[in-house]
Scaffold this active site. Structure first.
Site, PDB file in Angstrom:
ATOM      1  N   PRO A 163      18.233  92.885  37.927  1.00 24.58           N
ATOM      2  CA  PRO A 163      19.394  92.292  37.099  1.00 24.58           C
ATOM      3  C   PRO A 163      19.705  90.745  37.623  1.00 24.58           C
ATOM      4  O   PRO A 163      19.182  90.483  38.584  1.00 24.58           O
ATOM      5  CB  PRO A 163      20.544  92.936  37.747  1.00 24.58           C
ATOM      6  CG  PRO A 163      19.942  93.901  38.996  1.00 24.58           C
ATOM      7  CD  PRO A 163      18.455  93.925  38.948  1.00 24.58           C
ATOM      8  N   ASP A 168      13.349  82.081  47.943  1.00 23.84           N
ATOM      9  CA  ASP A 168      12.999  83.005  46.638  1.00 23.84           C
ATOM     10  C   ASP A 168      11.569  82.879  46.100  1.00 23.84           C
ATOM     11  O   ASP A 168      11.097  83.892  45.863  1.00 23.84           O
ATOM     12  CB  ASP A 168      14.156  82.850  45.518  1.00 23.84           C
ATOM     13  CG  ASP A 168      15.331  83.227  45.871  1.00 23.84           C
ATOM     14  OD1 ASP A 168      15.747  83.473  47.215  1.00 23.84           O
ATOM     15  OD2 ASP A 168      16.201  83.740  45.066  1.00 23.84           O
ATOM     16  N   SER A 215      15.941  86.930  40.456  1.00 21.58           N
ATOM     17  CA  SER A 215      15.518  87.013  39.110  1.00 21.58           C
ATOM     18  C   SER A 215      14.951  85.844  38.679  1.00 21.58           C
ATOM     19  O   SER A 215      13.882  85.878  37.899  1.00 21.58           O
ATOM     20  CB  SER A 215      16.325  88.041  38.063  1.00 21.58           C
ATOM     21  OG  SER A 215      17.462  86.924  37.761  1.00 21.58           O
ATOM     22  N   SER A 216      15.696  84.671  38.905  1.00 22.25           N
ATOM     23  CA  SER A 216      15.239  83.279  38.243  1.00 22.25           C
ATOM     24  C   SER A 216      13.974  83.017  38.858  1.00 22.25           C
ATOM     25  O   SER A 216      12.988  82.270  38.265  1.00 22.25           O
ATOM     26  CB  SER A 216      16.323  82.186  38.430  1.00 22.25           C
ATOM     27  OG  SER A 216      16.592  82.022  39.658  1.00 22.25           O
TER      28      SER A 216
HETATM   29  O1  PMV Z   1      21.746  84.047  45.338  1.00 26.74           O
HETATM   30  P1  PMV Z   1      20.870  84.306  45.967  1.00 26.74           P
HETATM   31  O2  PMV Z   1      20.080  85.417  46.444  1.00 26.74           O
HETATM   32  O3  PMV Z   1      19.411  83.391  45.463  1.00 26.74           O
HETATM   33  O4  PMV Z   1      21.000  83.665  47.420  1.00 26.74           O
HETATM   34  C1  PMV Z   1      21.267  82.374  47.943  1.00 26.74           C
HETATM   35  C2  PMV Z   1      20.950  82.126  49.198  1.00 26.74           C
HETATM   36  C3  PMV Z   1      21.501  80.777  49.809  1.00 26.74           C
HETATM   37  O5  PMV Z   1      21.173  81.102  51.135  1.00 26.74           O
HETATM   38  C4  PMV Z   1      22.994  80.897  49.675  1.00 26.74           C
HETATM   39  C5  PMV Z   1      20.882  79.528  49.070  1.00 26.74           C
HETATM   40  C6  PMV Z   1      19.167  79.625  49.135  1.00 26.74           C
HETATM   41  O6  PMV Z   1      18.626  79.045  48.394  1.00 26.74           O
HETATM   42  O7  PMV Z   1      18.788  79.886  50.287  1.00 26.74           O
END
Ligand code: PMV
Length: 289
Positions: A71, A123, A78-79
């Protein structure tokens, strides 16, 4: 035509604190994004700035088809998964010869640009390589992947990662004497977790502490806390918000035979549950069928 997939991710510990040079632990999870790229002069990129940036930066034109099990805007990466799989598919379709590392670095720079300079490599690293990573000050270290049983609860409340990062920055400016010790405490929890990666029971307790600390810096949400409490009440070792917060997802670390019960409790409180575990593979080529 080339089809590639890449996994989503969860933060086990340390989100937000990683933005300030503190450590974080993240893991690739089973839902994947599937991307097919085909050489074409007619271009169809949809509305995604990530996909547009992939084609522009690689200097090619083509058509793309995406099938996502992750999702979007829910904190499951996901991005990053779309960006990584798109770059890998372009790399293959146009025979560009980029290495996995080059794809990870290029994906991170695209994410960072699209998100106006605010992103950690968490990510994109996790999506590229799979498995588990310790992230600190922009560097990544691979960890031995653990066989955790996870239940994810999606609050179905969409959030903006950029906005949540801004909220923490605002609090840090306004009340550094409150915010900084909490970020230090999150670091303490993450470092303690590194010592107990084999011990789900202890790790669960540390997740509970991390959840409270995320609430303290203003990135909680009542629906997330409700799902966290439901998971704990039905037998999770521990549970916490995962990712940027303010909506999005929570994760529960669970004994194997409690997963269904926890997922059921999450659904009773109107969350969407996903039962999952580590995905040790990063991006991979799929059969085009
Ligand atoms: O929204 P997500 O799961 O990509 O979480 C971002 C997590 C942060 O620590 C707030 C930002 C990051 O890029 O690590």
């Amino acid at each position: 035509m080339a089809t590639y997939s890449a996994p989503g991710k969860v933060f086990l510990f340390g989100e937000h604190a990683v933005v300030y040079g503190k450590p974080g632990i993240a893991m690739a999870i089973k839902p994947r994004v599937y991307v097919t790229v085909r050489k074409a002069s007619q271009v169809h990129y949809g509305k995604s700035p990530y996909i547009e940036a992939c084609f522009r930066e690689m200097g090619v034109r083509g058509s793309i088809y995406i099938n996502s099990q992750i999702p979007s805007s829910s904190g499951l990466g996901s991005s990053a998964a779309v960006t990584v799989a798109t770059l890998a598919a372009i790399n293959d379709e146009y025979e560009m010869g980029m290495t996995r590392e080059e794809i990870a670095d290029r994906a991170f720079s695209i994410e960072k640009n699209v998100q106006k300079g605010r992103a950690s490599p968490t990510d994109t690293s996790v999506s590229t390589y799979g498995g588990m990573f310790f992230i600190m000050e922009g560097k990544r270290r691979r960890l031995a992947p653990q066989n955790y049983n996870l239940v994810i609860g999606n609050s179905m409340i969409s959030h903006s990662t950029t906005r949540m990062i801004e909220l923490v920055a605002e609090m840090r400016n306004k009340n550094p004497e409150i915010c900084n010790p909490v970020l230090d405490a999150i670091e303490g929890v993450t470092m303690e977790a590194m010592r107990y990666l084999h011990d789900s029971q202890r790790l669960g307790k540390l997740m509970d502490v991390n959840h409270a600390l995320l609430d303290a810096i203003g990135v909680g949400h009542p629906v997330l806390t409700r799902l966290v409490l439901a998971a704990r009440a039905t037998g999770a070792y521990g549970a916490k918000t995962t990712g940027a917060g303010g909506g999005g997802c929570m994760i529960a670390l669970a004994p194997k035979n409690f997963r269904n019960r926890i997922a059921g409790a999450i659904e009773v409180f109107e969350g969407r549950a996903i039962i999952t575990s580590v995905d040790t593979e990063g991006f991979r080529k799929e059969n085009d069928g």
